[in-house]
Design a protein around this motif. Structure first.
Motif, PDB file in Angstrom:
ATOM      1  N   ALA A   1       0.842  -1.200   0.000  1.00  0.00           N
ATOM      2  CA  ALA A   1       0.000   0.000   0.000  1.00  0.00           C
ATOM      3  C   ALA A   1       0.873   1.244   0.000  1.00  0.00           C
ATOM      4  O   ALA A   1       1.846   1.336   0.757  1.00  0.00           O
ATOM      5  CB  ALA A   1      -0.921   0.003   1.226  1.00  0.00           C
TER       6      ALA A   1
ATOM      7  N   TRP B   1      -6.188   5.752   3.504  1.00  0.00           N
ATOM      8  CA  TRP B   1      -7.604   5.451   3.301  1.00  0.00           C
ATOM      9  C   TRP B   1      -8.027   4.145   3.974  1.00  0.00           C
ATOM     10  O   TRP B   1      -9.114   4.060   4.546  1.00  0.00           O
ATOM     11  CB  TRP B   1      -7.902   5.405   1.813  1.00  0.00           C
ATOM     12  N   SER B   2      -7.179   3.131   3.922  1.00  0.00           N
ATOM     13  CA  SER B   2      -7.574   1.806   4.392  1.00  0.00           C
ATOM     14  C   SER B   2      -7.151   1.515   5.828  1.00  0.00           C
ATOM     15  O   SER B   2      -7.776   0.683   6.489  1.00  0.00           O
ATOM     16  CB  SER B   2      -6.973   0.723   3.477  1.00  0.00           C
TER      17      SER B   2
ATOM     18  N   ARG C   1      -3.202   4.903  -0.103  1.00  0.00           N
ATOM     19  CA  ARG C   1      -3.932   3.679   0.236  1.00  0.00           C
ATOM     20  C   ARG C   1      -3.803   3.368   1.735  1.00  0.00           C
ATOM     21  O   ARG C   1      -4.767   2.910   2.369  1.00  0.00           O
ATOM     22  CB  ARG C   1      -3.393   2.514  -0.593  1.00  0.00           C
TER      23      ARG C   1
END
Length: 297
Positions: A198, A205-206, A202
């Motif tokens: 990631a 966000w995750s 990413r």
């Protein structure tokens, strides 16, 4: 032969009971004093609220400074109806201002705090210090050049200008809150995201964003309240036709020449209801989220 030990045991129990009772009595007295002081402070704080409330239900002849402490002779809702008719459009505009301003500044502060704490770069501390300078610059000192800048950029007055200003001036405090909170996030989470391939966005966000709810609650309440109660920006960058509720409330009260006290008090209570409800409903989350980021900073 058995009487003496029994008496000794009884005396020991009496002495121990006395030792136990004395701290309890002192604790009860101290707690009573604390509650008495707290009740006194609550009464002092709620005294203006009482005057606001009872005056808002008084008729035109009954609402006066001389009778401010008296209950209404005739209870009426005319002041509330008049205040609502006068403030309803501006209340709607205030919601159009504070909701997007709070959401946008919270997202920008979250991303800034994430980069400055978990995805650091050379000079990150200097950038963070420069961002914080925005918290210590008085609004009054920059109001005239800020007005010239907004006019030169062609930003429409009213809702668009106020949204932009509250977003910009909300970035320093939101960045500070999120950076302090993200300092408590284990570095292993970020490293695990990197190992899984990631990237920076990413991972944010995750991994980071889902655990940021406590700080988002703090920031949204803070920004909502500040933007809702703002009056200085409203005076310079809006008018009574396109401004927030604070400007309309000032016009309703006719500045310093208060004549219709009842409708002014009812309007003040109406204007204060939204932030008050936000604190009542989300107050415990505000305190918890604020303390969750206070370990490091």
């Amino acid at each position: 032969m058995t009487t003496a030990p029994a008496a000794t045991a009884t005396e020991a129990l009496i002495v121990r009971d006395k030792k136990v009772r004395k701290p309890r009595e002192r604790f009860t007295l101290s707690r009573t004093i604390k509650y008495a002081v707290m009740i006194l402070f609550v009464l002092i704080v709620l005294t203006p609220v009482y005057v606001l409330l009872v005056t808002s239900f008084k008729g035109a002849g009954d609402a006066s400074p001389v009778r401010a402490w008296n209950l209404p002779e005739i209870w009426t809702l005319d002041n509330w109806v008049g205040a609502w008719n006068a403030l309803a459009p501006s209340i709607g505009r205030s919601f159009l201002i504070v909701i997007p301003a709070a959401l946008i500044s919270a997202m920008l502060g979250s991303m800034n705090g994430y980069v400055l704490s978990l995805w650091t770069f050379r000079g990150a501390n200097l950038v963070f210090t420069l961002i914080l300078f925005g918290m210590f610059i008085p609004y009054q000192a920059v109001m005239i050049p800020l007005l010239q800048l907004m006019l030169g950029a062609g930003v429409p007055s009213g809702v668009p200008a106020l949204i932009l200003l509250h977003v910009i001036y909300g970035i320093p405090i939101t960045t500070l809150i999120f950076r302090n909170y993200y300092q408590t996030v284990p570095k292993e989470l970020i490293e695990a995201g990197r190992v899984d391939g990631a990237g920076m966005l990413r991972t944010y966000w995750s991994v980071v964003l889902p655990i940021s709810i406590p700080s988002f609650v703090v920031v949204l309440i803070w920004q909502f309240t500040n933007a809702w109660n703002d009056f200085l920006f409203a005076v310079f960058f809006s008018s009574s036709q396109n401004g927030p509720v604070t400007l309309a409330l000032n016009n309703l009260a006719n500045g310093a020449l208060l004549q219709d006290y009842g409708i002014s008090m009812a309007g003040a209570l109406l204007a204060s209801l939204p932030p008050l409800l936000v604190y009542i409903l989300l107050g415990k989350y505000f305190v918890g989220g604020l303390m969750s980021g206070s370990v490091k900073g």
